[in-house]
Design a protein around this motif. Structure first.
Motif, PDB file in Angstrom:
ATOM      1  N   THR A 122      -4.743  26.201 -39.952  1.00 42.82           N
ATOM      2  CA  THR A 122      -4.073  26.988 -40.996  1.00 42.82           C
ATOM      3  C   THR A 122      -2.659  27.409 -40.600  1.00 42.82           C
ATOM      4  O   THR A 122      -1.871  27.780 -41.474  1.00 42.82           O
ATOM      5  N   ALA A 123      -2.331  27.355 -39.319  1.00 44.77           N
ATOM      6  CA  ALA A 123      -0.979  27.692 -38.868  1.00 44.77           C
ATOM      7  C   ALA A 123      -0.206  26.455 -38.439  1.00 44.77           C
ATOM      8  O   ALA A 123       0.813  26.550 -37.759  1.00 44.77           O
ATOM      9  N   SER A 124      -0.667  25.269 -38.849  1.00 44.13           N
ATOM     10  CA  SER A 124      -0.007  24.016 -38.481  1.00 44.13           C
ATOM     11  C   SER A 124       1.426  23.981 -39.010  1.00 44.13           C
ATOM     12  O   SER A 124       1.710  24.460 -40.115  1.00 44.13           O
ATOM     13  N   VAL A 125       2.327  23.390 -38.223  1.00 43.36           N
ATOM     14  CA  VAL A 125       3.719  23.254 -38.668  1.00 43.36           C
ATOM     15  C   VAL A 125       3.832  22.251 -39.817  1.00 43.36           C
ATOM     16  O   VAL A 125       4.843  22.243 -40.523  1.00 43.36           O
ATOM     17  N   TRP A 126       2.819  21.419 -39.975  1.00 45.91           N
ATOM     18  CA  TRP A 126       2.808  20.507 -41.125  1.00 45.91           C
ATOM     19  C   TRP A 126       2.182  21.253 -42.292  1.00 45.91           C
ATOM     20  O   TRP A 126       0.974  21.378 -42.399  1.00 45.91           O
TER      21      TRP A 126
END
Length: 259
Positions: A122-126
């Motif tokens: 949920t905190a992915s840079v994508w």
């Protein structure tokens, strides 16, 4: 183009991650749908129908992510269905489950693993992946509540309890393998690029941290998987059959251990 898209190792690992999540969602939905008319009661049948639709819906929102990745050898969604050698789902989703007890054990273990992974995305840079992960997790709350509730019901039935324990013990090792060995290169690249949080062993411990309290509360004998190591302050799950594990498809090479 951002840096992570220029990192071949991270890009390949990301493609694999998306396919693994989507394929497990897809085949989990297929297997659950088979119980929409075969579940032991009306409530379970209605819930199975709803769960199957949501799992298949999750797969449908994950597969299109592959089209956004500049990777030439990405698998084509769903066209691999007839070839088990190209499936990226755990082995015990290959065939229909033979009993409601087997279905409940599989739902609990697979959905809990998928939820654990999605929480670390949920905190992915994508952002497209992060948004989809957050959206799917909103529906996973009901999925886990349903599976855990059915486990408690079955564990209370003397004639069914042993069967439930048998399926959980058979399926759990493959799900522990599913998170990968500590220090896996592709995972390290994903973490370094901010595409996912955590680590292989961290995910596995989080997974066990969800399941073990349920097993203990219901007195389910799943030992030696898992037990709490007081000294290391983590779960000890014994030796896993890494030699039979396919690290690309994230599944056991052999047939389902419950067969």
């Amino acid at each position: 183009m951002s840096n992570w898209q220029e990192n071949d190792r991270a890009l390949a690992a990301l493609v694999n991650l998306v396919v693994v999540l989507a394929d497990n969602k897809y085949f989990l939905g297929r297997r659950i749908s088979e119980w929409a008319v075969g579940a032991p009661g009306l409530e379970e049948a209605v819930a199975s129908s709803a769960l199957a639709q949501e799992e298949l819906g999750h797969a449908r929102v994950l597969y299109p992510l592959l089209e956004e990745l500049p990777f030439p050898e990405r698998p084509v969604p769903l066209e691999r269905e007839g070839d088990r050698k190209r499936r990226y789902a755990v082995s015990f989703l290959d065939k229909p489950w033979e009993s409601w007890t087997e279905a409940v054990a599989a739902m609990l273990l697979v959905d809990t693993a998928l939820t654990t992974m999605l929480e670390h995305l949920t905190a992915s840079v994508w952002e497209p992946l992060a948004r989809r992960a957050a959206r799917i997790l909103q529906e996973e709350v009901f999925h886990l509540e349903f599976a855990e509730g059915r486990v408690r019901e079955l564990a209370a039935l003397p004639g069914v309890r042993d069967e439930l324990e048998g399926h959980l013990k058979a399926f759990l090792p493959e799900m522990l393998l599913w998170f990968g060995p500590p220090g896996e290169e592709g995972v390290a690249a994903l973490v370094d690029e901010g595409l996912i949080q955590g680590s292989n062993e961290g995910w596995r411990q989080a997974y066990l941290g969800r399941l073990t309290p349920l097993f203990l509360e219901e007195g389910l004998r799943i030992l030696p998987y898992p037990s709490w190591d007081v000294a290391r302050r983590q779960y000890d799950y014994g030796d896993l059959p890494w030699g039979a594990w396919n690290k690309l498809q994230r599944r056991l090479e052999a047939a389902s251990p419950a067969r």
